[in-house]
Design a protein around this motif. Structure first.
Motif, PDB file in Angstrom:
ATOM      1  N   THR A 400       0.231   0.961 -11.986  1.00 40.27           N
ATOM      2  CA  THR A 400      -0.895   1.611 -11.304  1.00 40.27           C
ATOM      3  C   THR A 400      -1.064   1.134  -9.863  1.00 40.27           C
ATOM      4  N   VAL A 401      -0.578  -0.060  -9.546  1.00 37.90           N
ATOM      5  CA  VAL A 401      -0.608  -0.532  -8.155  1.00 37.90           C
ATOM      6  C   VAL A 401       0.498   0.141  -7.350  1.00 37.90           C
ATOM      7  N   TRP A 402       1.704   0.111  -7.856  1.00 38.81           N
ATOM      8  CA  TRP A 402       2.833   0.790  -7.204  1.00 38.81           C
ATOM      9  C   TRP A 402       2.983   2.191  -7.813  1.00 38.81           C
ATOM     10  N   LEU A 403       1.992   2.996  -7.668  1.00 39.52           N
ATOM     11  CA  LEU A 403       1.929   4.282  -8.359  1.00 39.52           C
ATOM     12  C   LEU A 403       2.573   5.397  -7.523  1.00 39.52           C
ATOM     13  N   ARG A 404       3.582   6.052  -8.133  1.00 32.63           N
ATOM     14  CA  ARG A 404       4.237   7.232  -7.563  1.00 32.63           C
ATOM     15  C   ARG A 404       4.608   7.021  -6.098  1.00 32.63           C
ATOM     16  N   LEU A 405       5.416   6.012  -5.863  1.00 39.48           N
ATOM     17  CA  LEU A 405       5.870   5.730  -4.502  1.00 39.48           C
ATOM     18  C   LEU A 405       6.707   6.902  -3.976  1.00 39.48           C
ATOM     19  N   SER A 414       7.530  -1.232  -0.119  1.00 43.66           N
ATOM     20  CA  SER A 414       6.820  -1.236  -1.409  1.00 43.66           C
ATOM     21  C   SER A 414       7.802  -1.252  -2.573  1.00 43.66           C
ATOM     22  N   PHE A 415       8.870  -0.460  -2.487  1.00 48.50           N
ATOM     23  CA  PHE A 415       9.897  -0.483  -3.530  1.00 48.50           C
ATOM     24  C   PHE A 415      10.496  -1.892  -3.659  1.00 48.50           C
ATOM     25  N   THR A 416      10.819  -2.481  -2.511  1.00 50.36           N
ATOM     26  CA  THR A 416      11.439  -3.810  -2.520  1.00 50.36           C
ATOM     27  C   THR A 416      10.486  -4.846  -3.112  1.00 50.36           C
TER      28      THR A 416
END
Length: 642
Positions: A400-405, A414-416
């Motif tokens: 939920t923090v890294w949601l649908r990057l 963010s992916f890294t």
């Protein structure tokens, strides 16, 4: 000791429960057990020790320090002997010497101990004897019956059929008054189990299931009230009398009723013997020395207060009194008679029955340990249940923090970060496995000291039982995080992600096993494991690119950091075959051949870290080698810590 005699010993007695009634299911084997009873009873007639002296180096003065000095004694079959004295008098040291256990790596031990006048090999002696630790090293999630069942299956001398083994277990459960608790768990930090006194009885009964002829008990009443202490010792006495078992127990300040259950007493103070003989004879002996036991006084308490000079207000006078008592004992007729008896018994050798171990199959022991661990793993929430809940919570939080990057350059960082955070914290949270492993380790130490199995089968069983649970954790975490975070949406990439996280978890748990095997203490293991994971997180390539990491950290730690291979493997998995847009204005942060299309290949991201695609197999192989290395080091630690 013949295998037949051992396998049948106690079967007749097991046919009779604690109330004296016969169990109808055991009548058919009772006569067979009676026919073999003389073989069991004739195996060990006496256990004698003489001249036991232990000298160590004082850590403060660096001078030799005598812990025990010229201790002797003799115990016959069916007798219980108490080793009693103030704290620090040498009781546990003497018990360990008699049981042929390690005292200290620097200790110099003189003297001898014989069984029927013979000096059996260490292996033969351990097959004749069992040792019950002061602390109850029991697996809390097993029931009383399961604990005894696995003890019987792991025994060297166990040649019983399944039916005979169950009858013997039932007999011991009856004899120790545990029928009502037979299907109750021992107890875990989360689930309440049986009482302290009942745990002590289970500890003793689980050793008796292997039909030993000499039983050593280290403080069997420690932490128990007087009623529970009497209960434990009375059950042991009953079994000892019925099976001609020799029992030697260190004991601290027993009640009058508990004290009188023992047949013989060895009174120690300052490492020297102040009395050895019958419990009934100790009061008359001290009366002849001028120290009569007052009426209505616990004789054990009186004797301990008399020979304990640690809290005396006048140390010199108390020391002189203690020396006087010791000299009076040495010159007494009973001491002279004891020395003569010990000399005669030690030189009058009687043949011991064949004590060669029955051949046991390594896979059978392995399956037994895996079976035991499996029951623990699904029943004890501390083992894996809490970890499943923690990792699930972490997955929901991450997803939920890294949601649908988005697949544009603004999401590269963010992916890294998500890849680093997921792999590093999955590894870090393996510290939750420490309490469960330490419980298994304590059981292993007890079982190995009693000669049941070695470190190889223990390490292998521990490794096998962890794999399915770690894979389950991996799948649950990945299903939530991977698709919520919009990582590369292909089946191959998803299963590659699962592979990397699985290897990460296996390596992290292997590190826990290694550290906890070297330092089997919760606080120390937790601190060192957390420190190691913090170190791996610093040098795995995310905080500082491997190209920029200084040579010391790169060559000493980076290349053995399992997190480094997981991080670079997951980075390649995400970026190698994916294209990212440069966003509005087409100001691309990476200049590649696709710049005219306002996009760039993820290979440019990998190039920034110095990673290259096509090395997945190599990195996975290195990770497997690290796992193997950590497990071998864990095995070495267990093997060295005998």
């Amino acid at each position: 000791m013949s295998n037949d005699s051992v396998s049948q010993s106690g079967t007749a007695e097991d046919a009779i429960n604690h109330s004296g009634k016969e169990d109808p299911f055991t009548v058919d084997v009772e006569q067979k057990a009676l026919d073999n009873a003389h073989l069991m009873n004739d195996t060990v007639r006496n256990f004698v020790w003489q001249g036991i002296t232990v000298v160590v180096k004082d850590h403060k003065t660096k001078e030799p320090k005598t812990i025990l000095e010229n201790i002797e004694g003799s115990v016959e079959a069916g007798e219980m002997c108490a080793l009693m004295g103030p704290s620090g008098c040498g009781k546990t040291t003497l018990l360990n010497v008699l049981a042929r256990r390690d005292v200290s790596s620097e200790a110099k031990i003189d003297g001898s101990a014989s069984v029927n006048g013979n000096n059996p090999s260490l292996g033969a002696f351990r097959r004749l004897s069992s040792y019950v630790e002061q602390d109850d090293a029991l697996i809390g999630s097993l029931t009383v019956r399961e604990t005894m069942h696995f003890a019987a299956r792991l025994a060297h001398k166990n040649t019983l059929t399944k039916t005979e083994r169950m009858r013997r277990i039932d007999g011991l459960i009856e004899s120790f008054g545990l029928r009502q608790q037979a299907n109750s768990i021992i107890g875990t930090p989360i689930r309440k189990g049986i009482s302290g006194g009942q745990k002590r009885r289970v500890s003793v009964a689980s050793q008796l299931i292997t039909a030993p002829k000499i039983l050593f008990l280290d403080e069997p009443t420690s932490g128990l009230d007087s009623a529970a202490s009497f209960e434990v010792i009375s059950f042991v006495k009953e079994v000892a009398k019925r099976n001609n078992l020799i029992v030697i127990a260190s004991i601290h300040q027993p009640s009058t009723s508990t004290f009188q259950l023992f047949d013989k007493l060895l009174l120690l103070s300052g490492g020297k013997s102040h009395y050895f003989g019958t419990v009934e004879g100790v009061a008359p002996q001290f009366e002849t020395m001028g120290y009569p036991v007052p009426l209505h006084t616990n004789p054990a308490e009186f004797l301990l207060e008399l020979i304990n000079i640690d809290f005396a207000s006048h140390q010199e006078a108390a020391s002189n009194r203690l020396q006087e008592i010791q000299q009076s004992w040495i010159k007494s007729p009973k001491a002279v008679e004891l020395s003569a008896h010990v000399d005669a018994a030690a030189t009058r050798a009687e043949p011991l029955s064949d004590t060669k171990p029955s051949k046991r199959n390594f896979p059978i022991i392995l399956m037994t340990l895996v079976h035991r661990s499996f029951i623990k793993s699904y029943r004890d929430l501390v083992a894996y249940g809490i970890r499943v809940a923690m990792y699930t919570g972490l997955a929901i939080m991450m997803g939920t923090v890294w949601l649908r990057l988005k697949t544009d350059q603004s999401a590269i960082e963010s992916f890294t970060n998500a890849i680093y955070y997921g792999g590093a914290f999955m590894s870090f949270m393996a510290v939750a496995y420490i309490p469960s492993y330490l419980e298994d380790h304590a059981t292993y130490v007890k079982d190995r000291a009693n000669g049941l199995y070695g470190p190889s089968v223990f390490i292998l069983a521990n490794f096998i039982i962890g794999l399915p649970y770690l894979f389950l954790i991996d799948v649950i975490f990945s299903v939530i995080v991977y698709w919520l975070g919009n990582f590369q949406p292909t089946a191959q990439a998803f299963f590659t992600w699962i592979m990397w996280l699985f290897l990460d978890l296996v390596a992290a748990e292997s590190l826990v096993v290694l550290v906890s095997s070297i330092f089997p203490n919760f606080v120390i293991s937790l601190a060192l494991t957390a420190f190691a994971n913090g170190l791996w997180m610093s040098v795995n390539g995310f905080m500082v690119s491997p190209k920029l990491l200084n040579v010391f950290w790169r060559y000493v730690f980076h290349y053995i950091d399992y997190q480094a291979y997981v991080f670079q493997g997951m980075m390649v998995n995400e970026f190698a075959d994916r294209v990212y847009s440069c966003g509005s204005g087409c100001h691309c942060m990476f200049q590649t051949h696709m710049v005219d299309q306002c996009s760039f290949s993820g290979l440019a991201v990998l190039e920034q870290y110095g990673y290259k695609a096509g090395r997945t197999g190599e990195w996975a192989g290195i990770l497997l080698a690290i796992v193997l290395g950590l497990r071998l080091l864990g095995w070495t630690a267990l093997w060295v810590r005998k």
